[in-house]
Design a protein around this motif. Structure first.
Motif, mmCIF file in Angstrom:
data_model
loop_
_atom_site.group_PDB
_atom_site.id
_atom_site.type_symbol
_atom_site.label_atom_id
_atom_site.label_comp_id
_atom_site.label_asym_id
_atom_site.label_seq_id
_atom_site.Cartn_x
_atom_site.Cartn_y
_atom_site.Cartn_z
ATOM 1 N N MET A 166 76.377 47.179 20.839
ATOM 2 C CA MET A 166 75.450 46.675 19.819
ATOM 3 C C MET A 166 75.059 47.832 18.910
ATOM 4 S SD MET A 166 71.817 46.343 21.832
ATOM 5 C CE MET A 166 71.058 47.750 22.628
ATOM 6 N N HIS A 167 74.110 47.568 17.997
ATOM 7 C CA HIS A 167 73.555 48.588 17.111
ATOM 8 C C HIS A 167 74.636 49.185 16.212
ATOM 9 C CE1 HIS A 167 70.911 52.036 16.006
ATOM 10 N NE2 HIS A 167 69.935 51.209 16.335
ATOM 11 N N ALA B 99 73.617 33.969 29.961
ATOM 12 C CA ALA B 99 74.461 34.001 28.768
ATOM 13 C C ALA B 99 73.813 34.891 27.728
ATOM 14 C CB ALA B 99 74.659 32.592 28.203
ATOM 15 N N VAL B 100 74.645 35.544 26.913
ATOM 16 C CA VAL B 100 74.136 36.374 25.831
ATOM 17 C C VAL B 100 74.849 36.016 24.538
ATOM 18 C CG1 VAL B 100 73.462 38.293 27.332
ATOM 19 C CG2 VAL B 100 75.762 38.261 26.341
ATOM 20 N N THR B 101 74.121 36.061 23.446
ATOM 21 C CA THR B 101 74.663 35.832 22.106
ATOM 22 C C THR B 101 74.184 36.961 21.214
ATOM 23 O OG1 THR B 101 74.545 33.431 22.436
ATOM 24 C CG2 THR B 101 74.790 34.234 20.171
ATOM 25 N N TRP B 102 75.129 37.624 20.523
ATOM 26 C CA TRP B 102 74.764 38.744 19.661
ATOM 27 C C TRP B 102 74.425 38.223 18.273
ATOM 28 C CZ3 TRP B 102 78.289 42.860 17.066
ATOM 29 C CH2 TRP B 102 77.513 43.936 16.635
ATOM 30 N N ALA B 103 73.151 38.373 17.887
ATOM 31 C CA ALA B 103 72.715 37.960 16.553
ATOM 32 C C ALA B 103 72.918 39.061 15.525
ATOM 33 C CB ALA B 103 71.242 37.550 16.592
ATOM 34 N N PRO C 75 82.079 39.719 18.355
ATOM 35 C CA PRO C 75 81.717 39.602 16.939
ATOM 36 C C PRO C 75 80.267 39.146 16.815
ATOM 37 C CG PRO C 75 83.731 38.369 17.459
ATOM 38 C CD PRO C 75 83.110 38.733 18.762
ATOM 39 N N VAL C 76 79.647 39.489 15.710
ATOM 40 C CA VAL C 76 78.299 38.996 15.450
ATOM 41 C C VAL C 76 78.316 37.464 15.479
ATOM 42 C CG1 VAL C 76 76.455 38.859 13.732
ATOM 43 C CG2 VAL C 76 77.661 41.022 14.106
ATOM 44 N N GLY C 77 77.405 36.879 16.235
ATOM 45 C CA GLY C 77 77.310 35.423 16.346
ATOM 46 C C GLY C 77 78.013 34.839 17.554
ATOM 47 N N SER C 78 78.754 35.658 18.289
ATOM 48 C CA SER C 78 79.505 35.156 19.432
ATOM 49 C C SER C 78 78.711 35.277 20.725
ATOM 50 C CB SER C 78 80.824 35.913 19.587
ATOM 51 O OG SER C 78 81.690 35.613 18.500
ATOM 52 N N SER C 79 79.154 34.528 21.723
ATOM 53 C CA SER C 79 78.445 34.438 23.000
ATOM 54 C C SER C 79 79.400 34.713 24.145
ATOM 55 C CB SER C 79 77.836 33.032 23.198
ATOM 56 O OG SER C 79 76.991 32.671 22.141
#
Length: 346
Positions: free
Chosen positions: A300-301, A89-93, A337-341
């Protein structure tokens, strides 16, 4: 950017052939490196003429019209997904910071939880995962030493026994900050982390089209690159770090066929003449995913720090359009979105 040789004075080295097999190194090994990795540059760093042009044009930040989309930047924090040793799983911080769950481990990539970094305005979107909501961190990977990827205030929050995986030449910086389990790797080297009660995870350091610098005197004194994280079940996540577009993507894909997920940068690309060698634009990121042969791509970025001149919402629109032109299934683009997984199916 710092003053370096101009284009006319630079001769790009011929790409060195990759070693036939990935070398595996022990954890925490003390190693000696060359004084400079400048011979790994594929393109010259900007020289006096380029810096003068940038100052003359003044295109360092988005126009007022380009900043109007800040309120629309996607931000949807949620709880981290439940995982076991068989879950990826990945979550974008935000920016290049991900919470990657693989083999039962929790791995942070280029963690930046600070509100601002040196030389930039405060972040446009909050961090997508509160620090206190993180599970215990089993490892951290660092792509290179630029301030938006190697954030000392964030690393100070970690226990000093946290395993750090860093590019060649960067371990000394980490050990000066009392981290005791630092593994530095060259391109195409790997190390394996085996935590009791979890599955072993392999960390391989792979090339990128970028550079390194943190002070006035350390240009290219440490290496730069991305990471391939793999579990014993054959699932692999590629974290590109920070990179321009170039030949390394096909070589990474050749060595790691059918990557499950590629975390690829799509922002900080304008003006193009200034940044094209070190930052991929959205169309190049989609092409990089094609070159890699990755099944899925997560952009990202972008949408976190103002580092360049493109409008803040433009990277998302362009990456979606570029993905649609490939004809690949829409669900292969994880434009979170930022914060989503997102969780990889078993």
């Amino acid at each position: 950017m710092t003053e370096q040789t101009d284009q006319a004075e630079f001769t790009a080295p011929a790409p060195a052939p990759a070693p036939p097999l990935t070398a595996t190194r022990p954890l925490g090994e003390l190693r000696h490196w060359p004084r400079s990795f400048a011979d790994r540059l594929v393109h010259p760093l900007p020289g006096v003429r380029a810096l003068a042009r940038l100052a003359r044009e003044g295109a360092l930040r988005p126009s007022p019209a380009g900043l109007r989309g800040i309120a629309e930047l996607p931000f949807a924090p949620g709880p981290l997904p439940a995982v076991d040793t068989g879950t990826v799983a990945v979550t974008w911080a935000g920016h290049a910071s991900w919470v990657v769950r693989i083999g039962g481990l929790t791995v942070l990539t280029d963690p930046v939880w600070s509100r601002r970094i040196l030389g930039t305005p405060p972040r446009l979107t909050p961090v997508g995962v509160r620090w206190e909501d993180l599970p215990p961190i089993d490892a951290v990977v660092i792509s290179h030493n630029h301030y938006d990827h190697l954030d000392a205030p964030t690393l100070r929050r970690l226990p000093r026994h946290t395993p750090l995986f860093v590019p060649a030449g960067l371990a000394r910086w980490c050990r000066r900050r009392r981290f005791t389990r630092v593994t530095e790797l060259d391109w195409w080297e790997a190390a394996e982390l085996d935590v009791p009660g979890r599955e072993p995870v392999r960390f391989e350091f792979v090339p990128a089209h970028h550079w390194s610098k943190r002070s006035l005197t350390d240009t290219c004194r440490s290496l730069w690159g991305g990471w391939v994280l793999g579990d014993r079940r054959g699932r692999r996540v590629y974290f590109a770090g920070d990179t321009g577009y170039g030949h390394w993507f096909k070589e990474i894909g050749r060595r790691h066929p059918a990557l499950d997920l590629a975390l690829l940068p799509i922002g900080a690309y304008a003006p193009r003449w200034w940044l094209r060698d070190v930052h991929a634009d959205p169309e190049e990121a989609v092409q990089a995913c094609e070159d890699l042969g990755a099944r899925r791509m997560a952009p990202m970025h972008w949408g976190t720090f103002v580092l360049s001149a493109e409008p803040v919402l433009e990277p998302l629109a362009r990456v979606r359009a570029a993905w649609a032109r490939t004809g690949r299934p829409r669900d292969g683009l994880w434009d979170l979105p930022v914060g989503s997984s997102r969780v990889l199916a078993a």
